[in-house]
Design an enzyme around this catalytic site. Structure first.
Site, mmCIF file in Angstrom:
data_model
loop_
_atom_site.group_PDB
_atom_site.id
_atom_site.type_symbol
_atom_site.label_atom_id
_atom_site.label_comp_id
_atom_site.label_asym_id
_atom_site.label_seq_id
_atom_site.Cartn_x
_atom_site.Cartn_y
_atom_site.Cartn_z
ATOM 1 N N LYS A 22 10.527 7.787 -4.508
ATOM 2 C CA LYS A 22 9.320 7.730 -4.775
ATOM 3 C C LYS A 22 8.182 8.024 -3.592
ATOM 4 O O LYS A 22 7.253 8.747 -3.759
ATOM 5 C CB LYS A 22 9.063 6.108 -5.175
ATOM 6 C CG LYS A 22 7.404 5.870 -5.244
ATOM 7 C CD LYS A 22 7.187 4.295 -5.431
ATOM 8 C CE LYS A 22 6.757 3.536 -4.471
ATOM 9 N NZ LYS A 22 5.477 3.921 -3.766
ATOM 10 N N ASN A 23 8.821 7.309 -2.357
ATOM 11 C CA ASN A 23 7.829 7.412 -1.539
ATOM 12 C C ASN A 23 7.660 8.897 -0.544
ATOM 13 O O ASN A 23 6.826 9.100 -0.052
ATOM 14 C CB ASN A 23 8.169 6.413 -0.152
ATOM 15 C CG ASN A 23 7.857 4.935 -0.488
ATOM 16 O OD1 ASN A 23 6.882 4.763 -1.502
ATOM 17 N ND2 ASN A 23 7.925 4.272 0.371
ATOM 18 N N ARG A 92 -1.670 3.641 -3.864
ATOM 19 C CA ARG A 92 -2.197 3.654 -2.205
ATOM 20 C C ARG A 92 -2.120 5.336 -2.029
ATOM 21 O O ARG A 92 -2.645 5.747 -1.129
ATOM 22 C CB ARG A 92 -1.101 2.911 -1.563
ATOM 23 C CG ARG A 92 -1.106 2.913 -0.168
ATOM 24 C CD ARG A 92 -2.147 1.707 0.169
ATOM 25 N NE ARG A 92 -2.510 1.612 1.552
ATOM 26 C CZ ARG A 92 -3.879 1.396 1.707
ATOM 27 N NH1 ARG A 92 -4.857 1.046 0.862
ATOM 28 N NH2 ARG A 92 -4.433 1.448 3.023
ATOM 29 N N CYS A 116 -0.399 -1.991 -3.741
ATOM 30 C CA CYS A 116 -0.025 -3.387 -3.614
ATOM 31 C C CYS A 116 -0.756 -4.094 -2.598
ATOM 32 O O CYS A 116 -1.051 -3.468 -1.774
ATOM 33 C CB CYS A 116 1.670 -3.404 -3.276
ATOM 34 S SG CYS A 116 2.655 -2.670 -4.622
ATOM 35 N N ARG A 121 -3.899 -3.234 4.935
ATOM 36 C CA ARG A 121 -3.815 -1.937 4.602
ATOM 37 C C ARG A 121 -4.822 -1.148 5.055
ATOM 38 O O ARG A 121 -5.462 -0.257 4.178
ATOM 39 C CB ARG A 121 -3.305 -1.652 3.341
ATOM 40 C CG ARG A 121 -2.044 -2.627 2.760
ATOM 41 C CD ARG A 121 -1.570 -2.139 1.588
ATOM 42 N NE ARG A 121 -0.157 -1.307 1.881
ATOM 43 C CZ ARG A 121 0.269 -0.687 0.967
ATOM 44 N NH1 ARG A 121 0.408 -1.024 -0.171
ATOM 45 N NH2 ARG A 121 1.022 0.431 1.230
ATOM 46 N N PRO A 122 -5.196 -1.139 6.308
ATOM 47 C CA PRO A 122 -6.284 -0.283 6.844
ATOM 48 C C PRO A 122 -5.824 1.263 6.853
ATOM 49 O O PRO A 122 -4.645 1.450 7.084
ATOM 50 C CB PRO A 122 -6.463 -0.760 8.132
ATOM 51 C CG PRO A 122 -5.387 -1.421 8.711
ATOM 52 C CD PRO A 122 -4.789 -2.002 7.524
ATOM 53 N N ILE A 123 -6.838 2.317 6.959
ATOM 54 C CA ILE A 123 -6.343 3.604 7.098
ATOM 55 C C ILE A 123 -7.008 4.141 8.242
ATOM 56 O O ILE A 123 -7.268 5.458 8.541
ATOM 57 C CB ILE A 123 -6.668 4.446 5.990
ATOM 58 C CG1 ILE A 123 -8.209 4.537 5.408
ATOM 59 C CG2 ILE A 123 -5.891 3.811 4.593
ATOM 60 C CD1 ILE A 123 -8.529 5.390 4.684
ATOM 61 N N ASP A 124 -7.281 3.297 9.481
ATOM 62 C CA ASP A 124 -8.113 3.681 10.732
ATOM 63 C C ASP A 124 -6.948 4.889 11.352
ATOM 64 O O ASP A 124 -7.570 5.788 11.889
ATOM 65 C CB ASP A 124 -8.425 2.551 11.364
ATOM 66 C CG ASP A 124 -7.056 1.950 11.825
ATOM 67 O OD1 ASP A 124 -6.066 1.550 11.002
ATOM 68 O OD2 ASP A 124 -6.733 1.599 13.012
ATOM 69 N N ASP A 304 10.507 -2.919 2.630
ATOM 70 C CA ASP A 304 10.586 -2.892 1.288
ATOM 71 C C ASP A 304 11.742 -3.489 0.626
ATOM 72 O O ASP A 304 11.831 -3.505 -0.639
ATOM 73 C CB ASP A 304 10.487 -1.328 0.886
ATOM 74 C CG ASP A 304 9.088 -0.977 1.027
ATOM 75 O OD1 ASP A 304 8.341 -1.555 1.474
ATOM 76 O OD2 ASP A 304 8.691 0.482 0.847
ATOM 77 N N ILE A 326 5.936 -6.061 9.500
ATOM 78 C CA ILE A 326 5.224 -5.077 9.096
ATOM 79 C C ILE A 326 4.029 -5.430 8.368
ATOM 80 O O ILE A 326 2.727 -5.115 8.466
ATOM 81 C CB ILE A 326 5.917 -3.875 8.139
ATOM 82 C CG1 ILE A 326 7.026 -3.750 8.860
ATOM 83 C CG2 ILE A 326 5.048 -2.685 7.931
ATOM 84 C CD1 ILE A 326 7.075 -2.852 10.070
ATOM 85 N N ARG A 396 5.752 1.158 -11.453
ATOM 86 C CA ARG A 396 5.421 2.078 -10.491
ATOM 87 C C ARG A 396 6.227 2.702 -9.915
ATOM 88 O O ARG A 396 6.046 3.892 -9.353
ATOM 89 C CB ARG A 396 4.547 1.399 -9.859
ATOM 90 C CG ARG A 396 3.074 0.895 -10.300
ATOM 91 C CD ARG A 396 2.044 0.474 -8.911
ATOM 92 N NE ARG A 396 2.263 1.068 -7.896
ATOM 93 C CZ ARG A 396 2.688 0.570 -6.687
ATOM 94 N NH1 ARG A 396 2.296 -0.742 -6.701
ATOM 95 N NH2 ARG A 396 2.808 0.995 -5.652
#
Ligand code: UD1
Length: 417
Positions: A22-23, A92, A116, A121-124, A304, A326, A396
């Site tokens: 998936k990832n 995501r 999720c 979950r920042p995207i900086d 995970d 994490i 998902r």
């Protein structure tokens, strides 16, 4: 609404074939728009996350079709229009379209991604990477616009070895002018698979799988054929189910080296494993030893797999600990495990599990994707019937989970209510 019902305490025996990762798929699908030609990607799992990305491709007027296990993507008539908010919010990984659109058109405008709720979950780091390549990022409420007159290769150090930031920066940098170096890059096998896909399209990426990735920008990417690697997280989830209730359960078509940390832990707690070139056979042990696991970036113990592993430790003889490093919010499954009969307390990102406890079926919730996998594992080992709600989280990420588990002896059903 769909629910899952499991009649537990049954032996699992036979073979489960692992699907494509998936990832890796959720990054490769957006990456495919970097060319104008048709690409064929085989081993893409048919799960709702990949369906959601195909909906986004459709927004962008990119054609997709499925044929004999492959996903064919044709961006010949693509338009760089705004992705519908409902579509980007579904998962995501929609944020990989930022890097890909920026690489291809030097501009993208996108709503904040979903996914999720396992942490802030920042995207900086993604955005800092785009800025280092010369882009200007602006934010209006929950919408980002990222644009550049020209993308120029740069030296980028990631403060955290983020999977998403590493891939997103790679997607933009393959079409930048000159050389980009990503230091402290994430090293997960999915990153290597995405880099291989990009190289198959004509990109020049070296070092994927190490903490320093070098990218020489190119002007043009072309069609290709690519194979997605097996899903190590799905494989790990089924192995844990085998360790809980397997009788020579064969988890097939995987790459054992991608999960060395899990295999070592399973051996340490006394699970009998037969490891082949592309399979692992696993059987239940009634006397599991307690242990401590601490999640880490690859090749450490994957976050995970932490939630499903906790279920296994409820069956160990003694006290175990699970330390999550994490994500800040990845213990939502614990209250439901306790509802099933476990004895677990959580303090400061550490779960303490008192084993061994008998689990008894009841109503539980899949609070996120991997918590859902944990609930399935718990339902399989619990006596009586377990009902799981919010199963869309599970769907998902786990292709044909009902069929796969039924084929090896589980009594599990997906019911529309
Ligand atoms: C990916 C996986 C997810 C897995 C995670 C860690 C996909 C689709 N998802 O998520 O299943 O749990 O890797 O292995 O591949 N961070 C920041 N700023 C950023 C980006 C990340 O602070 O800009 C932090 C996160 O909050 C988190 C850590 O870095 O604490 C790791 O996140 P990251 O590796 O980016 O995870 P994802 O790519 O979102």
């Amino acid at each position: 609404m769909k629910i899952m019902k499991i009649e537990g305490d049954r032996k699992l025996t036979g073979t489960i074939r692992v699907s494509g990762a998936k990832n890796a798929s959720v990054a490769i699908i957006p990456a495919a728009i970097l060319t104008d030609e048709e690409v064929t990607i085989c081993n893409v799992p048919e799960i709702t996350d990949t369906d959601a990305l195909c909906d986004i491709l459709s927004d962008l007027n990119v054609e997709t079709s499925r044929a004999s296990g492959s996903l064919i993507i044709n961006p010949k008539n693509m338009e760089n229009v705004e992705i519908k908010e409902d579509h980007s919010k579904k998962l995501r990984a929609s944020y990989y379209f930022m890097g890909a659109l920026l690489g291809k058109y030097k501009k993208c405008s996108m709503f904040f991604p979903g996914g999720c709720s396992i942490g802030a979950r920042p995207i900086d780091l993604h955005l800092k990477g785009f800025e280092a390549l010369g882009a200007v990022v602006s934010k209006n409420k929950n919408k980002y616009t990222v644009e550049a007159k020209e993308l120029k290769g740069a030296n980028i150090y990631l403060d955290i070895a983020s999977v998403g930031a590493t891939i997103n920066i790679m997607l933009a940098a393959v079409r930048a002018k000159g050389k980009t170096i990503i230091d402290n890059a994430a090293k997960e096998p999915e990153i290597v698979n995405v880099a291989t896909f990009l190289n198959n399209m004509g990109a020049k990426i070296t070092g994927a799988g190490t903490s320093r990735i070098k990218i020489e920008g190119v002007d043009y990417l072309h069609k290709c054929f690519h194979e997605v690697i097996p899903d190590r997280i799905e494989a790990g989830s089924y192995r844990r189910m085998g360790a809980l209730c397997g009788e020579r359960l064969k988890v097939d078509k995987l790459i054992p080296e991608h999960l060395d940390s899990l295999l070592s832990k399973l051996e340490e707690i006394g699970i009998d494993l037969e490891i082949g070139q592309d399979y692992v056979i696993v059987s239940k042990n009634d006397h599991i030893k307690p242990t401590t696991i601490k999640t880490a970036t690859y090749p450490g113990f994957p976050t995970d797999l932490q939630q499903p592993f906790t279920v296994l430790l409820t069956q160990a003889d003694g006290k175990s600990k699970v330390v999550e490093t994490i994500w800040e919010n990845r213990f939502m499954h614990i209250s439901y495990l306790n509802k099933l009969g476990s004895d677990i307390t959580v303090k400061n990102q550490t779960a303490t599990i008192e084993g061994k406890t008998a689990l008894k079926g009841t109503e539980v919730v899949a609070t996120d994707l991997r918590a859902g996998a944990a609930m399935v594992a718990a339902g399989l080992v619990a006596k009586g019937e377990t009902t799981i709600t919010n199963v869309e989280h599970i769907l998902r990420g786990y292709e044909n989970i009902i069929e796969k588990l039924t084929d090896v002896g589980a009594k599990i059903a997906l019911i529309e209510v």
